[in-house]
Scaffold this motif. Sequence first.
Motif, PDB file in Angstrom:
ATOM      1  N   PHE A 188       0.790  -1.331  -0.056  1.00 21.39           N
ATOM      2  CA  PHE A 188      -0.091  -0.051  -0.064  1.00 21.39           C
ATOM      3  C   PHE A 188       0.962   1.333  -0.129  1.00 21.39           C
ATOM      4  N   PRO A 189       1.293   1.706  -1.264  1.00 20.40           N
ATOM      5  CA  PRO A 189       2.320   2.822  -1.178  1.00 20.40           C
ATOM      6  C   PRO A 189       1.266   4.016  -0.967  1.00 20.40           C
ATOM      7  N   PRO A 190       1.925   4.979  -0.102  1.00 17.62           N
ATOM      8  CA  PRO A 190       1.168   5.908   0.154  1.00 17.62           C
ATOM      9  C   PRO A 190       1.140   6.942  -1.205  1.00 17.62           C
ATOM     10  N   GLU A 191       0.270   8.103  -1.165  1.00 15.69           N
ATOM     11  CA  GLU A 191       0.063   8.851  -2.307  1.00 15.69           C
ATOM     12  C   GLU A 191       1.020   9.832  -2.180  1.00 15.69           C
ATOM     13  N   VAL A 192       1.793   9.969  -3.288  1.00 14.26           N
ATOM     14  CA  VAL A 192       3.061  10.822  -3.120  1.00 14.26           C
ATOM     15  C   VAL A 192       3.169  11.804  -4.474  1.00 14.26           C
TER      16      VAL A 192
END
Lengths: 427, 174
Positions: A302-306
């Motif tokens: 679950f990559p963060p929104e960057v």
Amino acid sequence: MAKASAASKYSEITLIKKRDGKDYKVQLEGKTVSFDYYESIRSPNVSANMVIMDTGFSARYSKEFDKQERSGSIYNALPLTGNEKLEFKIESSLGELNFINRPLLVNGSTSPDQNSKREAILLSLFSEGAKLNSESTVVKKYQGNIGDSVQTLVNQFLPEMKVANIQKTANAYNFIGNSKSVFEICCNLGSKSFAEKESAGFFFFETRDGFNFRSIDNLIAKESSAEYYTSGVLNENLDNPANDYKILSHHIRKNQNVINALNAGVFFTRNVYFNPKTFEETEVTYKFEDGKLVKQLGTEVFPPEVNAYTKTHYSILDIGTLETTVAGKDNNNPNEYQAQAAMRYNILFSQLVDIQIPCNPNLKAGDTIDCYFEMITQSKKEQGAHDPVQSGKYLIVDLCHHYEPTRSITSLTLARDSYGLYTNKNK
Amino acid sequence: MSKATQPKSFFIGQVPPNWTEYLQNGTWSDAHNNRVKVRIPGKQSQGPEILDKDLPWAIVAQSTSAGNRNGTSTGLSGGEWVIGFYLDENEQLPVIMQVLGKNEVSGAKIKASENGTTQFRDVSRFNSSLVAQAHQITGGPRKNRNGPAVPSKEDFNDALASTETPPEQPEDAS
């Protein structure tokens, strides 16, 4: 207590010192209070610590120190001066730790508790590879496949040491040793390496089977060595083998650190390259979503929104620096591995769990195990008691087999890059 | 822990004779930055483990007087001791900044690498890659203005005698 947690048997544990050109041996069975054996994928050599309780009569002083050659404690009568060999074989119900043919060496010793009747001696031990590493000075030029260069370095500087698995890389790299040590170079090469159809990032490490140079993806795609589970109760009958695979205790050391991950450039990086031949500057952005996480331990990341790049990698390209001719060929372009390796290493360590299990000497650093953690719920557990997010495959990063007179335990630090029980990405 | 005891970036090294891009017949498209090879004590050995051909090419940083309005040769022909630094953390990309001053009569021992290495020995200014020209010889009549100057023994003795305190000479100097 599970059978595997019971006291282990020291089939052999012998300290050997060269005295007057001969091997002087001291048996340490019955004197060893505790023994800890360590492996880690972040360490190029294995090591151990042991505590001995000595009441005297263990060794005789040499004539040089005592004309009557009386007996005394190992610490002074042997005496312990470092570089002694320790051969040992420790048997537990699930397997054995055998260093008879590959003894560890004494790094140093202390005696924190000395009185007239007994003394406690703490020994720190290291593998012979660590000594050979200290004696190594790498000067030559190496070229071609990085895996082949690691194999050549190991053959050259760590002769007769066991090699477990040195994996070929997909990329080639020319470099000169610059008088560095063999471990320093091999560990450093890991971050410049990638394998076919895998993410970048290798580890150079030693296990009881020998030296390894393997990609992270190769390690995590391997079949699990064992299955462990948490449960509040023991299975009936203490001899039930299922109890040997029960997690005795665990704690979650880390579950993400978004700010650190952003600062390390896990999800979005800018990569700036300068070509000293053409004076061309190139900028490439690299996003986690670009799909370079080829294999993973669990179901989902679950990559963060960057929204913007969080780290800049700056490199000067190596254009034929080590070519014999003037031709300016490109040497292992960092665009192929740099950002990807930073992502791969950091994602791997995004979740860390420490567990203690009944001693299992078959486990090694770099192995994977399946862990089933209990679901915490008020609902009924007929349809499965395992948590489907936290449970799954984990990579053994650090390992310690701990032996003491009443019990034997294995402590593991496990790493995980994703969540969920299953993955279909590792085919 | 780094085993090399030198500072991380800076180095003092020796340019081996005959290893400049010009002398290695570098083509315009291949050659860049007038590179020369460099042997660095503490990083590379004296001996045969690493030969001149395997040494890294070092980019030569020039003075601002070599900018677009001028453009000059680096002046390195081999044998010079230089000071520089590495462009990268892994110390694979050397850059030469300056050349250390040299007194030619200090006792040059070799004119070319022997068995592929200088072994850090003193290299004659007029080595395998640079032959003394007439304008570089002081004293003695010029016999051929365009060709290499080859002073006779008498010319050499005259030049020595012309100085108030003649420098000490190697035994085979002639």
